[in-house]
Design a protein around this motif. Structure first.
Motif, PDB file in Angstrom:
ATOM      1  N   MET A   1       0.860  -1.181   0.000  1.00  0.00           N
ATOM      2  CA  MET A   1       0.000   0.000   0.000  1.00  0.00           C
ATOM      3  C   MET A   1       0.900   1.236   0.000  1.00  0.00           C
ATOM      4  O   MET A   1       1.771   1.369   0.859  1.00  0.00           O
ATOM      5  N   TYR A   2       0.699   2.113  -0.953  1.00  0.00           N
ATOM      6  CA  TYR A   2       1.473   3.358  -1.007  1.00  0.00           C
ATOM      7  C   TYR A   2       0.617   4.488  -0.457  1.00  0.00           C
ATOM      8  O   TYR A   2      -0.503   4.694  -0.915  1.00  0.00           O
ATOM      9  N   ASN A   3       1.153   5.172   0.533  1.00  0.00           N
ATOM     10  CA  ASN A   3       0.417   6.225   1.231  1.00  0.00           C
ATOM     11  C   ASN A   3       1.181   7.539   1.109  1.00  0.00           C
ATOM     12  O   ASN A   3       2.243   7.710   1.717  1.00  0.00           O
ATOM     13  N   GLU A   4       0.629   8.447   0.346  1.00  0.00           N
ATOM     14  CA  GLU A   4       1.246   9.758   0.097  1.00  0.00           C
ATOM     15  C   GLU A   4       1.509  10.525   1.388  1.00  0.00           C
ATOM     16  O   GLU A   4       2.446  11.330   1.465  1.00  0.00           O
ATOM     17  N   VAL A   5       0.722  10.279   2.413  1.00  0.00           N
ATOM     18  CA  VAL A   5       0.878  10.976   3.693  1.00  0.00           C
ATOM     19  C   VAL A   5       2.267  10.735   4.280  1.00  0.00           C
ATOM     20  O   VAL A   5       2.823  11.600   4.948  1.00  0.00           O
ATOM     21  N   LEU A   6       2.850   9.568   4.020  1.00  0.00           N
ATOM     22  CA  LEU A   6       4.150   9.228   4.606  1.00  0.00           C
ATOM     23  C   LEU A   6       5.311  10.037   4.034  1.00  0.00           C
ATOM     24  O   LEU A   6       6.400  10.043   4.596  1.00  0.00           O
ATOM     25  N   PHE A   7       5.094  10.731   2.923  1.00  0.00           N
ATOM     26  CA  PHE A   7       6.140  11.585   2.350  1.00  0.00           C
ATOM     27  C   PHE A   7       6.002  12.974   2.960  1.00  0.00           C
ATOM     28  O   PHE A   7       4.968  13.617   2.837  1.00  0.00           O
ATOM     29  N   GLN A   8       7.039  13.420   3.651  1.00  0.00           N
ATOM     30  CA  GLN A   8       7.082  14.736   4.307  1.00  0.00           C
ATOM     31  C   GLN A   8       5.974  14.920   5.343  1.00  0.00           C
ATOM     32  O   GLN A   8       5.395  15.997   5.484  1.00  0.00           O
ATOM     33  N   ALA A   9       5.687  13.863   6.082  1.00  0.00           N
ATOM     34  CA  ALA A   9       4.605  13.893   7.073  1.00  0.00           C
ATOM     35  C   ALA A   9       5.089  14.421   8.419  1.00  0.00           C
ATOM     36  O   ALA A   9       6.260  14.299   8.773  1.00  0.00           O
ATOM     37  N   PHE A  10       4.163  14.978   9.162  1.00  0.00           N
ATOM     38  CA  PHE A  10       4.384  15.275  10.576  1.00  0.00           C
ATOM     39  C   PHE A  10       4.039  14.002  11.342  1.00  0.00           C
ATOM     40  O   PHE A  10       3.241  13.183  10.890  1.00  0.00           O
ATOM     41  N   VAL A  11       4.623  13.851  12.521  1.00  0.00           N
ATOM     42  CA  VAL A  11       4.432  12.610  13.277  1.00  0.00           C
ATOM     43  C   VAL A  11       2.949  12.334  13.561  1.00  0.00           C
ATOM     44  O   VAL A  11       2.511  11.190  13.478  1.00  0.00           O
ATOM     45  N   ASN A  12       2.166  13.362  13.856  1.00  0.00           N
ATOM     46  CA  ASN A  12       0.745  13.135  14.134  1.00  0.00           C
ATOM     47  C   ASN A  12       0.008  12.599  12.902  1.00  0.00           C
ATOM     48  O   ASN A  12      -0.930  11.820  13.023  1.00  0.00           O
ATOM     49  N   GLU A  13       0.457  12.973  11.714  1.00  0.00           N
ATOM     50  CA  GLU A  13      -0.154  12.460  10.488  1.00  0.00           C
ATOM     51  C   GLU A  13       0.192  10.981  10.283  1.00  0.00           C
ATOM     52  O   GLU A  13      -0.643  10.200   9.819  1.00  0.00           O
ATOM     53  N   VAL A  14       1.410  10.601  10.645  1.00  0.00           N
ATOM     54  CA  VAL A  14       1.804   9.196  10.534  1.00  0.00           C
ATOM     55  C   VAL A  14       0.990   8.357  11.517  1.00  0.00           C
ATOM     56  O   VAL A  14       0.461   7.301  11.158  1.00  0.00           O
ATOM     57  N   ILE A  15       0.879   8.836  12.741  1.00  0.00           N
ATOM     58  CA  ILE A  15       0.079   8.115  13.750  1.00  0.00           C
ATOM     59  C   ILE A  15      -1.364   7.978  13.282  1.00  0.00           C
ATOM     60  O   ILE A  15      -1.956   6.900  13.372  1.00  0.00           O
ATOM     61  N   GLU A  16      -1.931   9.052  12.771  1.00  0.00           N
ATOM     62  CA  GLU A  16      -3.311   8.999  12.288  1.00  0.00           C
ATOM     63  C   GLU A  16      -3.453   7.977  11.165  1.00  0.00           C
ATOM     64  O   GLU A  16      -4.407   7.192  11.137  1.00  0.00           O
ATOM     65  N   SER A  17      -2.493   7.930  10.251  1.00  0.00           N
ATOM     66  CA  SER A  17      -2.528   6.940   9.164  1.00  0.00           C
ATOM     67  C   SER A  17      -2.498   5.522   9.713  1.00  0.00           C
ATOM     68  O   SER A  17      -3.211   4.648   9.226  1.00  0.00           O
ATOM     69  N   ILE A  18      -1.675   5.292  10.731  1.00  0.00           N
ATOM     70  CA  ILE A  18      -1.581   3.960  11.336  1.00  0.00           C
ATOM     71  C   ILE A  18      -2.924   3.564  11.958  1.00  0.00           C
ATOM     72  O   ILE A  18      -3.354   2.420  11.841  1.00  0.00           O
ATOM     73  N   THR A  19      -3.590   4.521  12.587  1.00  0.00           N
ATOM     74  CA  THR A  19      -4.866   4.198  13.247  1.00  0.00           C
ATOM     75  C   THR A  19      -5.965   3.819  12.251  1.00  0.00           C
ATOM     76  O   THR A  19      -6.965   3.235  12.651  1.00  0.00           O
ATOM     77  N   TYR A  20      -5.789   4.125  10.987  1.00  0.00           N
ATOM     78  CA  TYR A  20      -6.758   3.728   9.959  1.00  0.00           C
ATOM     79  C   TYR A  20      -6.587   2.274   9.514  1.00  0.00           C
ATOM     80  O   TYR A  20      -7.369   1.768   8.714  1.00  0.00           O
ATOM     81  N   THR A  21      -5.569   1.599  10.024  1.00  0.00           N
ATOM     82  CA  THR A  21      -5.298   0.221   9.640  1.00  0.00           C
ATOM     83  C   THR A  21      -6.387  -0.702  10.191  1.00  0.00           C
ATOM     84  O   THR A  21      -6.781  -0.580  11.350  1.00  0.00           O
ATOM     85  N   PHE A  22      -6.856  -1.618   9.360  1.00  0.00           N
ATOM     86  CA  PHE A  22      -7.870  -2.579   9.809  1.00  0.00           C
ATOM     87  C   PHE A  22      -7.312  -3.439  10.931  1.00  0.00           C
ATOM     88  O   PHE A  22      -6.139  -3.804  10.936  1.00  0.00           O
ATOM     89  N   ASP A  23      -8.172  -3.798  11.867  1.00  0.00           N
ATOM     90  CA  ASP A  23      -7.736  -4.543  13.045  1.00  0.00           C
ATOM     91  C   ASP A  23      -7.382  -5.998  12.772  1.00  0.00           C
ATOM     92  O   ASP A  23      -6.778  -6.660  13.603  1.00  0.00           O
ATOM     93  N   ASN A  24      -7.725  -6.514  11.579  1.00  0.00           N
ATOM     94  CA  ASN A  24      -7.288  -7.870  11.254  1.00  0.00           C
ATOM     95  C   ASN A  24      -5.801  -7.899  10.886  1.00  0.00           C
ATOM     96  O   ASN A  24      -5.218  -8.960  10.731  1.00  0.00           O
ATOM     97  N   VAL A  25      -5.183  -6.734  10.775  1.00  0.00           N
ATOM     98  CA  VAL A  25      -3.737  -6.609  10.573  1.00  0.00           C
ATOM     99  C   VAL A  25      -3.089  -6.558  11.951  1.00  0.00           C
ATOM    100  O   VAL A  25      -3.315  -5.618  12.705  1.00  0.00           O
ATOM    101  N   ASP A  26      -2.316  -7.585  12.286  1.00  0.00           N
ATOM    102  CA  ASP A  26      -1.626  -7.601  13.579  1.00  0.00           C
ATOM    103  C   ASP A  26      -0.204  -7.070  13.479  1.00  0.00           C
ATOM    104  O   ASP A  26       0.324  -6.510  14.427  1.00  0.00           O
TER     105      ASP A  26
END
Length: 159
Positions: free
Chosen positions: A77-102
């Motif tokens: 999965m390529y996520n444009e947010v990860l390029f030049q992101a602030f840490v809070n944006e990276v954390i927010e992107s991680i929280t969008y991950t489906f819970d079946n992903v461990d």
């Protein structure tokens, strides 16, 4: 339990000053280092459920090589947010991950990746190019990740 692997792209080629930051490639040494660290990850039986990377050329190349070396056969999965992101944006992107992903691996850039390790797990040193940090969270949902349930497991480096 949720496990996060934070990986910084392989060594970038800074020899051509006319190349846009987004299009900077990985050096030959960087590719060798990514293969080495991938071998270490494979020896530790690490295979993420989901691999997410910045779409910049050097992170895309790194992600494709890691996927190949680990035997990761799903789509990256390529996520444009990860390029030049602030840490809070990276954390927010991680929280969008489906819970079946461990087990999630993200491949991106500094300073946001080091800031992520510092913020979530008290990382004490910079994540250098081609290095991986493993953090475990004592929770069942990515929406619940927090420094209160995070534990820095290891900082994986190769020479």
């Amino acid at each position: 339990m949720k496990t996060l692997f934070i990986m910084r792209h392989g060594q970038k080629d800074t020899s051509n000053l006319n190349v846009d930051d987004y299009d900077i490639e990985v050096t030959k040494k960087g590719l060798e280092d990514v293969k080495k660290i991938s071998k270490v990850l494979k020896e530790k039986n690490i295979l993420p459920d989901l691999l997410v990377a910045s779409p910049a050329k050097r992170t895309k190349t790194t992600a494709e090589l890691v996927a190949k070396e680990l035997g990761y056969s799903k789509n990256i999965m390529y996520n444009e947010v990860l390029f030049q992101a602030f840490v809070n944006e990276v954390i927010e992107s991680i929280t969008y991950t489906f819970d079946n992903v461990d087990t999630l691996m993200i491949i991106g850039h500094n300073p946001s990746l080091t800031a992520l390790g510092v913020t979530l797990a008290g990382l004490k040193e910079k994540i250098l190019m081609g290095e991986v940090v493993k953090i475990e969270f004592d929770c069942n949902s990515w929406t619940s990740i927090d420094k209160s349930n995070a534990r820095l497991i290891e900082h994986i480096k190769v020479d």
